[in-house]
Design an enzyme around this catalytic site. Structure first.
Site, PDB file in Angstrom:
ATOM      1  N   HIS A  25     -94.117 -29.093 -72.341  1.00 37.42           N
ATOM      2  CA  HIS A  25     -92.736 -29.186 -71.861  1.00 37.42           C
ATOM      3  C   HIS A  25     -92.611 -30.124 -70.657  1.00 37.42           C
ATOM      4  O   HIS A  25     -93.603 -30.495 -70.009  1.00 37.42           O
ATOM      5  CB  HIS A  25     -92.226 -27.799 -71.468  1.00 37.42           C
ATOM      6  CG  HIS A  25     -93.079 -27.168 -70.412  1.00 37.42           C
ATOM      7  ND1 HIS A  25     -93.004 -27.526 -69.075  1.00 37.42           N
ATOM      8  CD2 HIS A  25     -94.040 -26.229 -70.487  1.00 37.42           C
ATOM      9  CE1 HIS A  25     -93.878 -26.829 -68.380  1.00 37.42           C
ATOM     10  NE2 HIS A  25     -94.523 -26.030 -69.209  1.00 37.42           N
ATOM     11  N   GLU A  68     -96.337 -19.378 -73.472  1.00 38.15           N
ATOM     12  CA  GLU A  68     -97.504 -19.569 -72.600  1.00 38.15           C
ATOM     13  C   GLU A  68     -98.212 -18.235 -72.370  1.00 38.15           C
ATOM     14  O   GLU A  68     -97.608 -17.161 -72.500  1.00 38.15           O
ATOM     15  CB  GLU A  68     -97.052 -20.161 -71.260  1.00 38.15           C
ATOM     16  CG  GLU A  68     -98.168 -20.434 -70.254  1.00 38.15           C
ATOM     17  CD  GLU A  68     -99.206 -21.464 -70.706  1.00 38.15           C
ATOM     18  OE1 GLU A  68     -99.933 -21.154 -71.679  1.00 38.15           O
ATOM     19  OE2 GLU A  68     -99.293 -22.539 -70.079  1.00 38.15           O
TER      20      GLU A  68
END
Length: 203
Positions: free
Chosen positions: A10, A83
């Protein structure tokens, strides 16, 4: 048949400058992070992307959105691409942790597998869910190109698992994934091959 998976960390977040472990925390993108997403969108059109998938965390979804919009696709949100939870390390910097418990940081730096932060998700569990998600995307797009926006640690662990490398050495084997950059793997019935690492998308 061969599936191309374009793995992307990201865009930059508000914790990036201090190098804080974001993990499962939902941290916002910076202006630079949003521009990295826009650049990824422009790049994805040229790359011939067929599908877009992302972690459920906001920083990944917002990075993926420009590519999906430019391609006229819907981003598939894949829960297993979130994550890892860093437990005691969530929201902290290495320096802060080293001040409180230098031995814990030493163990982590030496082997992130056996020396994970207290309360963190075990690496084998994270690797199992990440690789299962990536293989499922490859199976659904057996001759296609899938853009996958997720997270630095999760993707590095997944790369180790897919390539047969020791999970606990992900920090040494893949020192960093750059924000908004593309790492390409190709998946066939015979296995997974790494084709490129940290390819920038800004033109």
């Amino acid at each position: 048949m061969t599936s191309r998976l374009l793995l992307v960390r990201h865009g930059e977040t508000e914790w990036h400058a201090e190098n804080r472990y974001a993990g499962s925390s939902d941290v916002a993108l910076t202006a630079k992070g949003r521009e990295q997403g826009a650049a990824l969108g422009r790049w994805a059109v040229r790359a011939g992307v067929d599908a877009v998938a992302a972690s459920p965390l906001g920083r990944a979804r917002l990075t993926a959105a420009p590519a999906a919009d430019a391609l006229g696709l819907r981003t598939e949100i894949v829960e297993e691409l979130r994550e890892i939870d860093f437990g005691w390390g969530e929201g902290r910097t290495i320096a802060e942790m080293a001040t409180e418990d230098p031995e814990a940081v030493r163990r982590f730096r030496e082997d992130a597998g056996s020396g994970g932060f207290p309360g963190s998700e075990p690496l084998p569990a994270a690797a199992a869910r990440a690789t299962a998600a990536l293989r499922a995307l490859a199976e659904r797009h057996p001759a296609g190109t899938v853009l996958v926006v997720a997270h630095s640690t999760l993707l590095r662990i997944a790369l180790c698992a897919l390539l047969g490398l020791p999970l606990g050495r992900y920090r040494q084997l893949f020192p960093r994934l750059d924000n908004g950059a593309v790492t390409e793997i190709r998946c066939t019935a015979a296995g997974t091959a790494l084709y490129s690492l940290n390819v920038p998308t800004a033109s």
